[in-house]
Design a protein around this motif. Structure first.
Motif, PDB file in Angstrom:
ATOM      1  N   TYR A 109       0.839  -1.202   0.000  1.00  0.00           N
ATOM      2  CA  TYR A 109       0.000   0.000   0.000  1.00  0.00           C
ATOM      3  C   TYR A 109       0.872   1.248   0.000  1.00  0.00           C
ATOM      4  CZ  TYR A 109      -4.984  -1.089   0.655  1.00  0.00           C
ATOM      5  OH  TYR A 109      -6.290  -1.452   0.461  1.00  0.00           O
ATOM      6  N   SER A 113       0.829   3.872  -2.994  1.00  0.00           N
ATOM      7  CA  SER A 113       0.212   5.151  -2.652  1.00  0.00           C
ATOM      8  C   SER A 113       1.161   6.332  -2.827  1.00  0.00           C
ATOM      9  CB  SER A 113      -0.310   5.105  -1.209  1.00  0.00           C
ATOM     10  OG  SER A 113      -1.381   4.188  -1.105  1.00  0.00           O
ATOM     11  N   LYS A 114       2.435   6.057  -3.047  1.00  0.00           N
ATOM     12  CA  LYS A 114       3.358   7.149  -3.353  1.00  0.00           C
ATOM     13  C   LYS A 114       2.955   7.850  -4.644  1.00  0.00           C
ATOM     14  CE  LYS A 114       7.380   5.252  -0.931  1.00  0.00           C
ATOM     15  NZ  LYS A 114       8.732   4.640  -1.065  1.00  0.00           N
ATOM     16  N   LEU A 116      -0.134   8.360  -5.583  1.00  0.00           N
ATOM     17  CA  LEU A 116      -1.200   9.282  -5.197  1.00  0.00           C
ATOM     18  C   LEU A 116      -0.631  10.523  -4.528  1.00  0.00           C
ATOM     19  CD1 LEU A 116      -3.738   6.716  -3.692  1.00  0.00           C
ATOM     20  CD2 LEU A 116      -3.875   7.822  -5.932  1.00  0.00           C
ATOM     21  N   PHE A 129       0.345  10.625   4.290  1.00  0.00           N
ATOM     22  CA  PHE A 129      -0.152   9.277   4.523  1.00  0.00           C
ATOM     23  C   PHE A 129      -0.821   9.181   5.888  1.00  0.00           C
ATOM     24  CE2 PHE A 129       3.538   8.069   1.691  1.00  0.00           C
ATOM     25  CZ  PHE A 129       2.741   7.795   0.595  1.00  0.00           C
ATOM     26  N   TYR A 151      -1.837   4.196   5.228  1.00  0.00           N
ATOM     27  CA  TYR A 151      -1.204   4.787   4.048  1.00  0.00           C
ATOM     28  C   TYR A 151      -2.197   5.311   3.010  1.00  0.00           C
ATOM     29  CZ  TYR A 151       2.843   2.590   6.172  1.00  0.00           C
ATOM     30  OH  TYR A 151       3.808   2.200   7.054  1.00  0.00           O
ATOM     31  N   GLU A 152      -3.467   5.478   3.399  1.00  0.00           N
ATOM     32  CA  GLU A 152      -4.352   6.238   2.536  1.00  0.00           C
ATOM     33  C   GLU A 152      -4.018   7.717   2.708  1.00  0.00           C
ATOM     34  OE1 GLU A 152      -8.242   3.630   1.649  1.00  0.00           O
ATOM     35  OE2 GLU A 152      -8.289   4.646   3.586  1.00  0.00           O
ATOM     36  N   LEU A 153      -4.475   8.543   1.754  1.00  0.00           N
ATOM     37  CA  LEU A 153      -4.087   9.943   1.749  1.00  0.00           C
ATOM     38  C   LEU A 153      -5.061  10.793   2.551  1.00  0.00           C
ATOM     39  CD1 LEU A 153      -1.527  10.944   0.223  1.00  0.00           C
ATOM     40  CD2 LEU A 153      -2.353   8.714  -0.522  1.00  0.00           C
ATOM     41  N   SER A 163      -8.634   3.567  -0.927  1.00  0.00           N
ATOM     42  CA  SER A 163      -8.093   2.490  -1.755  1.00  0.00           C
ATOM     43  C   SER A 163      -8.423   1.136  -1.152  1.00  0.00           C
ATOM     44  CB  SER A 163      -6.579   2.626  -1.900  1.00  0.00           C
ATOM     45  OG  SER A 163      -6.220   3.853  -2.514  1.00  0.00           O
ATOM     46  N   GLN A 174      -4.823  -3.130  -6.858  1.00  0.00           N
ATOM     47  CA  GLN A 174      -5.199  -2.045  -5.952  1.00  0.00           C
ATOM     48  C   GLN A 174      -5.944  -0.999  -6.763  1.00  0.00           C
ATOM     49  OE1 GLN A 174      -2.490  -0.613  -2.871  1.00  0.00           O
ATOM     50  NE2 GLN A 174      -3.003   1.505  -3.410  1.00  0.00           N
TER      51      GLN A 174
END
Length: 279
Positions: A109, A113-114, A116, A129, A151-153, A163, A174
């Motif tokens: 994740y 997620s980087k 995003l 994050f 680690y969602e934004l 996500s 993902q």
């Protein structure tokens, strides 16, 4: 030398098509027919996707969804229900054995997620994050954007992108929602509450937990502008080159077959499901 991934810009499609295409791309990647994929898409009509485990009965207001012309579809991934309306949706399909992919779901994740995070930077938005210390209290709600996961934004502590991830046939899928705007009235009309007062309390509290891109920018960003920013963000965040990919007829035939599943009541309304990979 940078890794080259395929870039699929599939535009605005029906909910069943969107989920079928994600699955077909996963299948093709698992068979070695295509390299890793980044896909961007929208929803037409708007959809509400429910998690693989999530119950529909007692949680989702199907009559409310019909009133708004919103179609329900069940995802392969877990998590809570998401309204897909005024948003950019992304999906990443990459092998579990890819050298850049950690074995841990949670750490994968972080890596994915980087992209995003860099996309928000392209829009001059200060996102970060989510971690357990910043995620806040769990609500127990059926609504995805009520609380962030690892680690969602988040933007100023509010969830900005949701996500979900699964692993199948040695492949990571993902996908997630990047809202441009959130219609809170419409969103909460899609869920069942014990009373109108309870719904209104939940809706008012939601404003302190979630945020959309156009809530924090001085000028509204269009779908196309967001797409360009996050495409560049994924290239930078994952250190990859993206090569445009036109979907071949054979792949679209597979999508057509899979779409029947995602349109079926048997798939969309099952109440219980076996374990699926989630962080």
């Amino acid at each position: 030398m940078k890794d080259t991934w395929l870039f699929v810009d599939s535009g605005h499609c029906a909910p069943s098509f969107n989920m079928a295409l994600d699955e077909a791309l996963l299948n093709w990647h698992s068979l070695g027919k295509i390299p890793p994929v980044l896909r961007f898409y929208g929803w037409e009509p708007a959809g509400i996707s429910v998690g693989f485990f999530q119950k529909v009965d007692g949680q989702i207001d199907l009559e409310g969804a019909r009133k708004y012309g919103i179609e329900l579809v069940r995802r392969q991934t877990g998590g809570k229900a998401v309204l897909h309306d005024q948003e950019l949706t992304y999906s990443v399909i990459v092998s579990e054995e890819h050298p850049a992919m950690p074995k841990s779901i949670k750490e994968a994740y972080l890596v994915l997620s980087k992209g995003l995070l860099e996309g928000y930077k392209e829009l001059k938005i200060d996102a970060e994050f989510a971690t357990p210390g910043s995620a806040g209290m769990k609500t127990g709600s059926a609504v995805c954007f009520e609380e962030p996961s690892w680690y969602e934004l988040v933007i100023e502590g509010k969830k900005a992108a949701g996500s979900a991830q699964t692993r199948k046939s040695g492949v990571i899928l993902q996908h997630g929602s990047i809202p441009l705007e959130i219609d809170e009235i419409k969103l909460f009309d899609l869920f069942l509450y014990p009373s109108e007062r309870a719904k209104e309390r939940a809706r008012k509290a939601f404003g302190n937990r979630a945020v959309a891109i156009n809530d924090v920018l001085p000028s509204a960003v269009s779908f196309e502008q967001a797409k360009a920013a996050f495409k560049k963000g994924f290239e930078q965040g994952l250190d990859i080159d993206l090569q445009p990919y036109e979907l071949p007829p054979l792949l679209l035939e597979e999508v057509s077959i899979l779409e029947k599943k995602y349109k079926s009541e048997d798939w969309n309304n099952l109440r219980e499901r076996k374990e699926v990979h989630q962080p």
